[in-house]
Design a protein around this motif. Structure first.
Motif, PDB file in Angstrom:
ATOM      1  N   ILE A  92      19.280 -61.572  -4.394  1.00 46.98           N
ATOM      2  CA  ILE A  92      20.210 -61.165  -5.449  1.00 46.98           C
ATOM      3  C   ILE A  92      21.600 -61.607  -5.038  1.00 46.98           C
ATOM      4  O   ILE A  92      22.089 -61.245  -3.963  1.00 46.98           O
ATOM      5  N   ASP A  93      22.227 -62.424  -5.879  1.00 49.80           N
ATOM      6  CA  ASP A  93      23.605 -62.839  -5.629  1.00 49.80           C
ATOM      7  C   ASP A  93      24.538 -61.818  -6.248  1.00 49.80           C
ATOM      8  O   ASP A  93      24.442 -61.525  -7.445  1.00 49.80           O
ATOM      9  N   SER A  94      25.423 -61.260  -5.431  1.00 56.28           N
ATOM     10  CA  SER A  94      26.412 -60.301  -5.938  1.00 56.28           C
ATOM     11  C   SER A  94      27.800 -60.798  -5.563  1.00 56.28           C
ATOM     12  O   SER A  94      28.011 -61.304  -4.461  1.00 56.28           O
ATOM     13  N   VAL A  95      28.713 -60.673  -6.488  1.00 56.41           N
ATOM     14  CA  VAL A  95      30.057 -61.179  -6.257  1.00 56.41           C
ATOM     15  C   VAL A  95      31.083 -60.202  -6.832  1.00 56.41           C
ATOM     16  O   VAL A  95      30.901 -59.667  -7.918  1.00 56.41           O
ATOM     17  N   LEU A  96      32.102 -59.936  -6.041  1.00 51.36           N
ATOM     18  CA  LEU A  96      33.233 -59.114  -6.484  1.00 51.36           C
ATOM     19  C   LEU A  96      34.366 -60.061  -6.832  1.00 51.36           C
ATOM     20  O   LEU A  96      34.796 -60.863  -5.994  1.00 51.36           O
ATOM     21  N   VAL A  97      34.818 -60.015  -8.085  1.00 52.25           N
ATOM     22  CA  VAL A  97      35.857 -60.939  -8.524  1.00 52.25           C
ATOM     23  C   VAL A  97      37.050 -60.198  -9.107  1.00 52.25           C
ATOM     24  O   VAL A  97      36.921 -59.092  -9.640  1.00 52.25           O
ATOM     25  N   ASN A  98      38.200 -60.836  -8.985  1.00 52.64           N
ATOM     26  CA  ASN A  98      39.406 -60.382  -9.662  1.00 52.64           C
ATOM     27  C   ASN A  98      39.585 -61.262 -10.890  1.00 52.64           C
ATOM     28  O   ASN A  98      39.730 -62.477 -10.775  1.00 52.64           O
ATOM     29  N   LEU A  99      39.558 -60.639 -12.075  1.00 51.64           N
ATOM     30  CA  LEU A  99      39.648 -61.389 -13.320  1.00 51.64           C
ATOM     31  C   LEU A  99      40.968 -61.149 -14.045  1.00 51.64           C
ATOM     32  O   LEU A  99      41.049 -61.271 -15.264  1.00 51.64           O
ATOM     33  N   SER A 100      42.007 -60.830 -13.302  1.00 51.05           N
ATOM     34  CA  SER A 100      43.305 -60.606 -13.941  1.00 51.05           C
ATOM     35  C   SER A 100      44.011 -61.932 -14.193  1.00 51.05           C
ATOM     36  O   SER A 100      43.760 -62.932 -13.507  1.00 51.05           O
ATOM     37  N   LYS A 101      44.866 -61.949 -15.182  1.00 53.37           N
ATOM     38  CA  LYS A 101      45.761 -63.089 -15.464  1.00 53.37           C
ATOM     39  C   LYS A 101      45.031 -64.425 -15.592  1.00 53.37           C
ATOM     40  O   LYS A 101      45.394 -65.426 -14.974  1.00 53.37           O
ATOM     41  N   ASN A 102      44.006 -64.458 -16.436  1.00 55.28           N
ATOM     42  CA  ASN A 102      43.276 -65.708 -16.682  1.00 55.28           C
ATOM     43  C   ASN A 102      42.883 -66.428 -15.396  1.00 55.28           C
ATOM     44  O   ASN A 102      43.183 -67.607 -15.190  1.00 55.28           O
ATOM     45  N   SER A 103      42.221 -65.693 -14.526  1.00 55.16           N
ATOM     46  CA  SER A 103      41.782 -66.275 -13.259  1.00 55.16           C
ATOM     47  C   SER A 103      40.353 -65.817 -12.975  1.00 55.16           C
ATOM     48  O   SER A 103      39.797 -64.997 -13.702  1.00 55.16           O
ATOM     49  N   CYS A 104      39.778 -66.373 -11.937  1.00 55.12           N
ATOM     50  CA  CYS A 104      38.496 -65.876 -11.432  1.00 55.12           C
ATOM     51  C   CYS A 104      38.534 -66.046  -9.918  1.00 55.12           C
ATOM     52  O   CYS A 104      38.115 -67.071  -9.382  1.00 55.12           O
ATOM     53  N   GLU A 105      39.039 -65.021  -9.267  1.00 59.24           N
ATOM     54  CA  GLU A 105      39.209 -65.061  -7.812  1.00 59.24           C
ATOM     55  C   GLU A 105      38.066 -64.297  -7.147  1.00 59.24           C
ATOM     56  O   GLU A 105      37.883 -63.096  -7.383  1.00 59.24           O
ATOM     57  N   ILE A 106      37.285 -64.996  -6.326  1.00 56.22           N
ATOM     58  CA  ILE A 106      36.199 -64.331  -5.614  1.00 56.22           C
ATOM     59  C   ILE A 106      36.780 -63.558  -4.432  1.00 56.22           C
ATOM     60  O   ILE A 106      37.360 -64.151  -3.526  1.00 56.22           O
ATOM     61  N   ILE A 107      36.629 -62.232  -4.470  1.00 55.61           N
ATOM     62  CA  ILE A 107      37.124 -61.386  -3.377  1.00 55.61           C
ATOM     63  C   ILE A 107      36.102 -61.349  -2.245  1.00 55.61           C
ATOM     64  O   ILE A 107      36.439 -61.479  -1.075  1.00 55.61           O
ATOM     65  N   ASN A 108      34.846 -61.183  -2.613  1.00 55.78           N
ATOM     66  CA  ASN A 108      33.766 -61.231  -1.619  1.00 55.78           C
ATOM     67  C   ASN A 108      32.448 -61.471  -2.333  1.00 55.78           C
ATOM     68  O   ASN A 108      32.333 -61.267  -3.541  1.00 55.78           O
ATOM     69  N   LYS A 109      31.473 -61.894  -1.564  1.00 55.66           N
ATOM     70  CA  LYS A 109      30.177 -62.230  -2.140  1.00 55.66           C
ATOM     71  C   LYS A 109      29.087 -61.916  -1.123  1.00 55.66           C
ATOM     72  O   LYS A 109      29.358 -61.805   0.070  1.00 55.66           O
ATOM     73  N   ALA A 110      27.875 -61.765  -1.620  1.00 57.12           N
ATOM     74  CA  ALA A 110      26.751 -61.475  -0.723  1.00 57.12           C
ATOM     75  C   ALA A 110      25.454 -61.937  -1.369  1.00 57.12           C
ATOM     76  O   ALA A 110      25.349 -62.050  -2.597  1.00 57.12           O
ATOM     77  N   SER A 111      24.479 -62.198  -0.525  1.00 56.64           N
ATOM     78  CA  SER A 111      23.148 -62.568  -0.987  1.00 56.64           C
ATOM     79  C   SER A 111      22.164 -61.586  -0.359  1.00 56.64           C
ATOM     80  O   SER A 111      21.982 -61.574   0.860  1.00 56.64           O
ATOM     81  N   THR A 112      21.575 -60.730  -1.192  1.00 54.54           N
ATOM     82  CA  THR A 112      20.674 -59.683  -0.713  1.00 54.54           C
ATOM     83  C   THR A 112      19.225 -60.159  -0.821  1.00 54.54           C
ATOM     84  O   THR A 112      18.745 -60.415  -1.934  1.00 54.54           O
ATOM     85  N   PRO A 113      18.523 -60.318   0.304  1.00 55.18           N
ATOM     86  CA  PRO A 113      17.140 -60.831   0.255  1.00 55.18           C
ATOM     87  C   PRO A 113      16.212 -59.914  -0.541  1.00 55.18           C
ATOM     88  O   PRO A 113      16.380 -58.691  -0.551  1.00 55.18           O
ATOM     89  N   ILE A 114      15.258 -60.526  -1.221  1.00 53.01           N
ATOM     90  CA  ILE A 114      14.196 -59.784  -1.913  1.00 53.01           C
ATOM     91  C   ILE A 114      12.950 -59.872  -1.035  1.00 53.01           C
ATOM     92  O   ILE A 114      12.534 -60.969  -0.663  1.00 53.01           O
ATOM     93  N   ASN A 115      12.397 -58.718  -0.672  1.00 50.54           N
ATOM     94  CA  ASN A 115      11.278 -58.736   0.279  1.00 50.54           C
ATOM     95  C   ASN A 115      10.060 -59.466  -0.299  1.00 50.54           C
ATOM     96  O   ASN A 115       9.884 -59.559  -1.517  1.00 50.54           O
ATOM     97  N   GLN A 116       9.223 -59.982   0.586  1.00 47.91           N
ATOM     98  CA  GLN A 116       8.104 -60.844   0.194  1.00 47.91           C
ATOM     99  C   GLN A 116       7.121 -60.144  -0.751  1.00 47.91           C
ATOM    100  O   GLN A 116       6.600 -60.775  -1.669  1.00 47.91           O
ATOM    101  N   LYS A 117       6.886 -58.870  -0.532  1.00 47.47           N
ATOM    102  CA  LYS A 117       5.936 -58.149  -1.385  1.00 47.47           C
ATOM    103  C   LYS A 117       6.440 -58.066  -2.823  1.00 47.47           C
ATOM    104  O   LYS A 117       5.697 -58.327  -3.781  1.00 47.47           O
TER     105      LYS A 117
END
Length: 369
Positions: A17-42
């Motif tokens: 699962i790709d998750s991203v925290l963004v700042n969307l103020s003032k006609n922008s898209c600033e990535i503050i932080n991001k993460a990739s959460t693994p999905i278990n094999q089962k």
């Protein structure tokens, strides 16, 4: 003042699962932080079984919906812990969910994504926007692709007037933009990584072909490639969309049944060439070969695939990094942005993209209690 939104995306590879925290103020898209959460094999195995099954088992879908919702919610909390931001500072979450079925044609059109928005909201206490495709389908559209709306926004804020964005996820889609003439053309071109990944899982017991090295070791079979490219989807005119429930292991099996002497690596090489040729064909058809071409999605890491595409185009491609967005997280950013637009009650006219009949609101809102 910063406006924090979170975008969640799980692609057709079902690896994370790709998750991203963004700042969307003032006609922008600033990535503050991001993460990739693994999905278990089962869980991944059960999702693939649901995707490839002809008929849905409702009890299984319900259970998967709850489990994926829990995982989406936990990925949000984990991301916020990384940056020490409290949940009440986030205006909303935009969650695409995990696609199980996408059937955009005929009288019984529908698109099913799992990952319960209610559970995400209950876990995080953050307003959640999800179920983005439903209103478009109800308005006569195909429910996809939706990311071209965000592509247009990126071009505007970067002051780029013309170009193409190619997302090579499980499915490949192209967005051709000409802002000076207010033109946008966008649709799915066919398989991206989905057939390559499924063949690799079957024969190499790996989730994907790292850098395309296995495909590079094989030889393209022109007769098999020709047969594959005769599929009716490639002859359709836009609007058109598809999914891994169509381009699936059965699709490969049906096409290779008369090619029994081919090695697995030759078939992988041919599948790789199919992805490249179908993308190239659409670039040629739309007279986009000399325009700036920005790549995003997991396919950008398939060195062999990208090199073959650049050979055909006769030029180097760019990455969406040149537009300020990490190519692995562009779609997650898209759904964060769509969540903001939904809260603003912005209606979108998707008639030239999905074929819908009127401007619509995208997404339903789940409020925390």
């Amino acid at each position: 003042m910063k406006e924090f939104y979170i975008g969640l995306m799980s692609g057709t590879s079902v690896d994370s699962i790709d998750s991203v925290l963004v700042n969307l103020s003032k006609n922008s898209c600033e990535i503050i932080n991001k993460a990739s959460t693994p999905i278990n094999q089962k869980l991944k195995k059960r999702v693939f079984e649901a995707v490839n099954r002809k008929d849905l088992i409702q009890s299984e879908i319900h259970e998967l919906d709850l489990q994926m919702g829990e995982l989406f919610g936990q990925s949000v909390l984990s991301l916020l812990r990384k940056v020490s931001i409290k949940t009440n500072k986030v205006k909303a979450i935009g969650s695409h969910g995990q696609t199980i079925k996408h059937l955009p044609y005929g009288n019984d059109r529908y698109s099913l994504q799992i990952g319960s928005p209610k559970i995400i909201t209950d876990l995080t206490k953050i307003k959640t926007v999800a179920d983005f495709r439903k209103s478009d389908i109800e308005a006569g559209g195909q429910g996809a692709p939706l990311s071209p709306l965000f592509h247009e926004y990126l071009f505007k804020i970067n002051k780029v007037s013309k170009g193409v964005i190619i997302n090579i996820g499980g499915i490949s889609n192209l967005t051709r933009l000409d802002l000076s003439e207010k033109r946008i053309s966008a649709y799915d071109s066919g398989p991206g990584n989905c057939l390559l990944d499924s063949w690799c899982r079957k024969h190499k017991k790996k989730d994907f072909d790292f850098e395309g090295s296995w495909a590079a070791s094989g030889k393209v079979n022109p007769d098999l490639l020709k047969k594959m490219m005769e599929d009716y989807f490639f002859t359709k005119n836009p609007p058109k969309s598809t999914g891994p429930d169509y381009f699936n292991p059965r699709w490969i099996k049906n096409h290779i049944k008369n090619f029994k002497d081919l090695s697995p690596e030759d078939i992988q090489a041919t599948l790789n060439e199919l992805t490249v040729k179908t993308i190239f064909s659409e670039l040629k058809k739309t007279k986009s070969l000399k325009e700036k071409i920005y790549i995003c999605g997991g396919g950008i890491h398939n060195t062999f695939l990208i090199n073959r595409l650049e050979e055909m185009i006769g030029n180097k491609t760019l990455s969406t990094t040149d537009l300020g967005i990490n190519p692995d997280y562009l779609e997650a950013c898209c759904f964060a942005w769509l969540a903001k637009e939904r809260l603003k009650e912005k209606k979108f006219n998707l008639s030239s993209i999905t074929g819908s009949s009127k401007p619509i609101l995208l997404g339903e809102i789940w409020e925390p209690f």
